[in-house]
Design a protein around this motif. Structure first.
Motif, mmCIF file in Angstrom:
data_model
loop_
_atom_site.group_PDB
_atom_site.id
_atom_site.type_symbol
_atom_site.label_atom_id
_atom_site.label_comp_id
_atom_site.label_asym_id
_atom_site.label_seq_id
_atom_site.Cartn_x
_atom_site.Cartn_y
_atom_site.Cartn_z
ATOM 1 N N GLY A 24 -61.855 6.866 -44.148
ATOM 2 C CA GLY A 24 -60.781 5.969 -43.731
ATOM 3 C C GLY A 24 -59.516 6.154 -44.553
ATOM 4 N N ARG A 25 -58.360 6.158 -43.874
ATOM 5 C CA ARG A 25 -57.062 6.270 -44.553
ATOM 6 C C ARG A 25 -56.063 5.368 -43.826
ATOM 7 N NH1 ARG A 25 -60.328 8.693 -47.069
ATOM 8 N NH2 ARG A 25 -60.147 10.679 -48.192
ATOM 9 N N GLY A 26 -55.157 4.766 -44.586
ATOM 10 C CA GLY A 26 -54.133 3.925 -43.981
ATOM 11 C C GLY A 26 -52.850 3.970 -44.782
ATOM 12 N N ILE A 27 -51.720 4.051 -44.101
ATOM 13 C CA ILE A 27 -50.421 4.034 -44.790
ATOM 14 C C ILE A 27 -49.993 2.600 -45.068
ATOM 15 C CG2 ILE A 27 -47.953 4.574 -44.537
ATOM 16 C CD1 ILE A 27 -48.780 7.096 -43.050
ATOM 17 N N THR A 28 -50.303 1.690 -44.146
ATOM 18 C CA THR A 28 -50.014 0.270 -44.348
ATOM 19 C C THR A 28 -51.304 -0.526 -44.150
ATOM 20 O OG1 THR A 28 -49.377 0.007 -42.033
ATOM 21 C CG2 THR A 28 -47.606 0.456 -43.618
ATOM 22 N N PRO A 29 -51.432 -1.676 -44.808
ATOM 23 C CA PRO A 29 -52.658 -2.471 -44.685
ATOM 24 C C PRO A 29 -52.783 -3.123 -43.318
ATOM 25 C CG PRO A 29 -51.038 -3.615 -46.055
ATOM 26 C CD PRO A 29 -50.476 -2.259 -45.773
ATOM 27 N N ASP A 30 -53.997 -3.300 -42.874
ATOM 28 C CA ASP A 30 -54.280 -3.922 -41.578
ATOM 29 C C ASP A 30 -54.253 -5.448 -41.743
ATOM 30 O OD1 ASP A 30 -55.714 -5.154 -39.427
ATOM 31 O OD2 ASP A 30 -56.602 -3.219 -38.925
ATOM 32 N N PRO A 31 -53.219 -6.130 -41.218
ATOM 33 C CA PRO A 31 -53.111 -7.582 -41.421
ATOM 34 C C PRO A 31 -54.283 -8.360 -40.820
ATOM 35 C CG PRO A 31 -51.026 -6.680 -40.627
ATOM 36 C CD PRO A 31 -52.065 -5.602 -40.475
ATOM 37 N N ASN A 32 -54.736 -7.952 -39.644
ATOM 38 C CA ASN A 32 -55.809 -8.682 -38.975
ATOM 39 C C ASN A 32 -57.100 -8.653 -39.788
ATOM 40 O OD1 ASN A 32 -57.053 -10.075 -36.675
ATOM 41 N ND2 ASN A 32 -58.130 -8.139 -36.340
ATOM 42 N N LEU A 33 -57.477 -7.463 -40.259
ATOM 43 C CA LEU A 33 -58.699 -7.341 -41.063
ATOM 44 C C LEU A 33 -58.589 -8.124 -42.370
ATOM 45 C CD1 LEU A 33 -59.915 -3.635 -40.716
ATOM 46 C CD2 LEU A 33 -61.182 -5.716 -40.150
ATOM 47 N N HIS A 34 -57.409 -8.061 -42.986
ATOM 48 C CA HIS A 34 -57.221 -8.810 -44.233
ATOM 49 C C HIS A 34 -57.318 -10.315 -43.995
ATOM 50 C CE1 HIS A 34 -55.810 -4.985 -45.974
ATOM 51 N NE2 HIS A 34 -55.999 -5.567 -47.140
ATOM 52 N N GLN A 35 -56.827 -10.779 -42.855
ATOM 53 C CA GLN A 35 -56.882 -12.217 -42.585
ATOM 54 C C GLN A 35 -58.305 -12.678 -42.293
ATOM 55 O OE1 GLN A 35 -53.811 -13.134 -39.681
ATOM 56 N NE2 GLN A 35 -52.257 -13.227 -41.285
ATOM 57 N N ILE A 36 -59.083 -11.852 -41.629
ATOM 58 C CA ILE A 36 -60.504 -12.161 -41.440
ATOM 59 C C ILE A 36 -61.202 -12.219 -42.794
ATOM 60 C CG2 ILE A 36 -62.696 -11.272 -40.532
ATOM 61 C CD1 ILE A 36 -61.034 -10.073 -38.195
ATOM 62 N N SER A 37 -60.912 -11.215 -43.622
ATOM 63 C CA SER A 37 -61.484 -11.162 -44.965
ATOM 64 C C SER A 37 -61.074 -12.388 -45.774
ATOM 65 C CB SER A 37 -61.023 -9.878 -45.660
ATOM 66 O OG SER A 37 -61.556 -9.782 -46.961
ATOM 67 N N ALA A 38 -59.802 -12.778 -45.674
ATOM 68 C CA ALA A 38 -59.278 -13.907 -46.443
ATOM 69 C C ALA A 38 -59.940 -15.221 -46.053
ATOM 70 C CB ALA A 38 -57.767 -14.012 -46.229
ATOM 71 N N LYS A 39 -60.233 -15.379 -44.792
ATOM 72 C CA LYS A 39 -60.837 -16.635 -44.321
ATOM 73 C C LYS A 39 -62.327 -16.722 -44.650
ATOM 74 C CE LYS A 39 -58.204 -18.666 -40.572
ATOM 75 N NZ LYS A 39 -58.263 -19.148 -39.179
ATOM 76 N N PHE A 40 -63.047 -15.625 -44.421
ATOM 77 C CA PHE A 40 -64.503 -15.705 -44.467
ATOM 78 C C PHE A 40 -65.136 -14.936 -45.626
ATOM 79 C CE2 PHE A 40 -63.101 -15.921 -39.987
ATOM 80 C CZ PHE A 40 -63.459 -17.241 -39.729
ATOM 81 N N GLY A 41 -64.392 -14.009 -46.231
ATOM 82 C CA GLY A 41 -64.943 -13.226 -47.329
ATOM 83 C C GLY A 41 -66.204 -12.490 -46.931
ATOM 84 N N LEU A 42 -67.173 -12.478 -47.840
ATOM 85 C CA LEU A 42 -68.397 -11.717 -47.619
ATOM 86 C C LEU A 42 -69.349 -12.399 -46.641
ATOM 87 C CD1 LEU A 42 -68.892 -10.683 -51.347
ATOM 88 C CD2 LEU A 42 -68.219 -9.163 -49.481
ATOM 89 N N ASP A 43 -69.013 -13.602 -46.188
ATOM 90 C CA ASP A 43 -69.822 -14.247 -45.155
ATOM 91 C C ASP A 43 -69.593 -13.624 -43.778
ATOM 92 O OD1 ASP A 43 -71.268 -16.097 -46.666
ATOM 93 O OD2 ASP A 43 -69.579 -17.495 -46.706
ATOM 94 N N ASN A 44 -68.499 -12.896 -43.630
ATOM 95 C CA ASN A 44 -68.270 -12.157 -42.392
ATOM 96 C C ASN A 44 -69.122 -10.888 -42.429
ATOM 97 O OD1 ASN A 44 -66.613 -9.768 -41.021
ATOM 98 N ND2 ASN A 44 -66.148 -11.654 -39.907
ATOM 99 N N GLU A 45 -69.894 -10.691 -41.403
ATOM 100 C CA GLU A 45 -70.872 -9.593 -41.406
ATOM 101 C C GLU A 45 -70.222 -8.225 -41.568
ATOM 102 O OE1 GLU A 45 -74.589 -7.904 -38.652
ATOM 103 O OE2 GLU A 45 -73.565 -9.769 -38.110
ATOM 104 N N ALA A 46 -69.127 -7.980 -40.858
ATOM 105 C CA ALA A 46 -68.465 -6.673 -40.941
ATOM 106 C C ALA A 46 -67.857 -6.455 -42.319
ATOM 107 C CB ALA A 46 -67.389 -6.561 -39.857
ATOM 108 N N ILE A 47 -67.240 -7.495 -42.875
ATOM 109 C CA ILE A 47 -66.659 -7.387 -44.218
ATOM 110 C C ILE A 47 -67.760 -7.101 -45.232
ATOM 111 C CG2 ILE A 47 -65.389 -8.586 -46.036
ATOM 112 C CD1 ILE A 47 -63.628 -7.906 -43.625
ATOM 113 N N PHE A 48 -68.864 -7.836 -45.122
ATOM 114 C CA PHE A 48 -69.991 -7.640 -46.039
ATOM 115 C C PHE A 48 -70.551 -6.226 -45.923
ATOM 116 C CE2 PHE A 48 -74.570 -7.614 -46.820
ATOM 117 C CZ PHE A 48 -74.625 -8.094 -48.132
ATOM 118 N N ASP A 49 -70.751 -5.766 -44.705
ATOM 119 C CA ASP A 49 -71.337 -4.426 -44.504
ATOM 120 C C ASP A 49 -70.439 -3.333 -45.086
ATOM 121 O OD1 ASP A 49 -73.482 -5.558 -43.230
ATOM 122 O OD2 ASP A 49 -72.822 -5.061 -41.197
ATOM 123 N N HIS A 50 -69.131 -3.452 -44.867
ATOM 124 C CA HIS A 50 -68.219 -2.435 -45.403
ATOM 125 C C HIS A 50 -68.104 -2.534 -46.925
ATOM 126 C CE1 HIS A 50 -66.924 -1.822 -41.211
ATOM 127 N NE2 HIS A 50 -66.510 -0.650 -41.638
#
Length: 365
Positions: free
Chosen positions: A282-308
């Motif tokens: 994975g590579r990115g020039i700018t951060p993904d706002p949507n993914l960061h906002q999911i991460s910010a709300k749920f942290g490691l309780d979000n299954e995809a965030i936890f898995d990654h």
């Protein structure tokens, strides 16, 4: 050979027990503290002083500089005091230096009635409006640098810069590592969440700082040597180094602040492992706002965030192999097991005492 550094922003309660931000604290209030802290002449030229000469020491006032209708700095609106380490050849060296500097800051601050508290986003206001309003020169300056137009965000947010560099690495490889850190940022930062307060009460997630700043401020900043090496993006991924010691530095800027510095050690080891890793694509020039906002709300309780998060921690561990720095990953592995961050502790304490100030007093213990 890797090199490491940490920049850590410290917020305070004042003598009256109030949160000491720009609404009630002057530059001179914080400067009294900085004036009493030691100067280490051997730190230079590896630490940048800057045009306003505010950054003379390992400690300096972090804030918004005001200009006359010229390049003359006439004021700085402070939000707290930043500690920065020198460039260290080991993670442990950077952590030891940060501990020493923080303890000195705590002692001197106490003499002036200030108590350090862990804050990653101003718990009372999300608004910073310069007073008096910006003049023509200041407006022109901000328009020239897109990232500088987000003062309303950085004046209410607090977070570390975790700095890593590799000796003699080609600039294209340095930039590639910066892109990698940017892409995986939403899965790195949940280990640090510590901003559950917003406008005087509990927010609906774990990191209001991440929710508000991501997409507008960089996740990672890479310092290049020449103008032609810059990649045009908003927010910036690259910036021309201001002093020679910055060339090749990768600043990871997405994390919330931590009062347990062993987590910083873990993150530096994680970044080192990710820099060495050859499996994650994975590579990115700018951060993904949507993914960061999911991460910010749920942290490691979000299954995809936890898995990654699990995946990148495993990749870093495999890349470090027999490197002794692998031991620093232990606090991150513990957080992965419990899925509990500093925000969870702050939320629980606040529910018991119903006071943000009393909750903040339980940090840095």
């Amino acid at each position: 050979m890797f090199f490491f550094g940490i920049e850590h922003e410290v917020a305070f309660l004042n003598l009256d027990g109030k949160f000491a931000d720009f609404s009630c604290t002057k530059f001179t209030d914080f400067q009294k503290i900085v004036d009493k802290l030691p100067l280490y002449p051997d730190d230079y030229p590896q630490l940048r002083v800057g045009d306003a000469n505010i950054r003379q020491k390992r400690w300096y006032i972090e804030g918004f500089e005001r200009f006359a209708n010229s390049e003359e700095v006439i004021d700085c609106i402070g939000k707290g005091i930043e500690i920065r380490t020198t460039i260290n050849s080991s993670i442990q060296g950077a952590i030891d230096e940060l501990n020493t500097s923080f303890n000195l800051l705590r002692q001197v601050a106490a003499e002036f009635g200030f108590l350090p508290v862990l804050v990653s986003f101003n718990p009372y206001t999300s608004v910073f409006a310069p007073n008096p309003p910006l003049n023509d020169f200041e407006i022109k300056q901000l328009q020239a640098y897109p990232d500088e137009q987000t003062a309303h965000i950085y004046m209410v947010s607090y977070g570390p810069d975790l700095n890593i560099s590799v000796a003699d690495l080609p600039m294209e490889k340095v930039i590639d590592i910066g892109k990698k850190f940017t892409y995986y940022s939403p899965y790195i930062i949940p280990f640090t969440y510590s901003s559950p307060f917003f406008n005087g009460s509990l927010w609906e997630g774990l990191s209001v700082r991440t929710f508000i700043r991501t997409g507008k401020r960089p996740a990672t900043l890479v310092f290049v040597e020449k103008q032609e090496q810059l990649i045009e993006s908003v927010p910036s991924l690259t910036k021309v180094a201001r002093i020679p010691a910055e060339v090749g530095r990768i600043e990871f800027k997405s994390c919330d602040s931590c009062d347990d510095f062993s987590i910083y050690a873990g993150l530096l080891a994680l970044l080192k492992g990710l820099a060495l890793d050859q499996t994650l694509e994975g590579r990115g020039i700018t951060p993904d706002p949507n993914l960061h906002q999911i991460s910010a709300k749920f942290g490691l309780d979000n299954e995809a965030i936890f898995d990654h998060a699990t995946k990148i921690l495993s990749a870093a561990e495999n890349a470090l192999k027999n490197d002794p720095d692998i031991k620093f990953l232990t606090p991150l592995k513990d957080i992965l097991v419990t899925k509990k961050t500093k925000s969870h502790q702050l939320i629980d304490h606040f529910k018991n005492v119903n006071s943000i100030e009393e909750t903040l007093k339980q940090t840095y213990i």
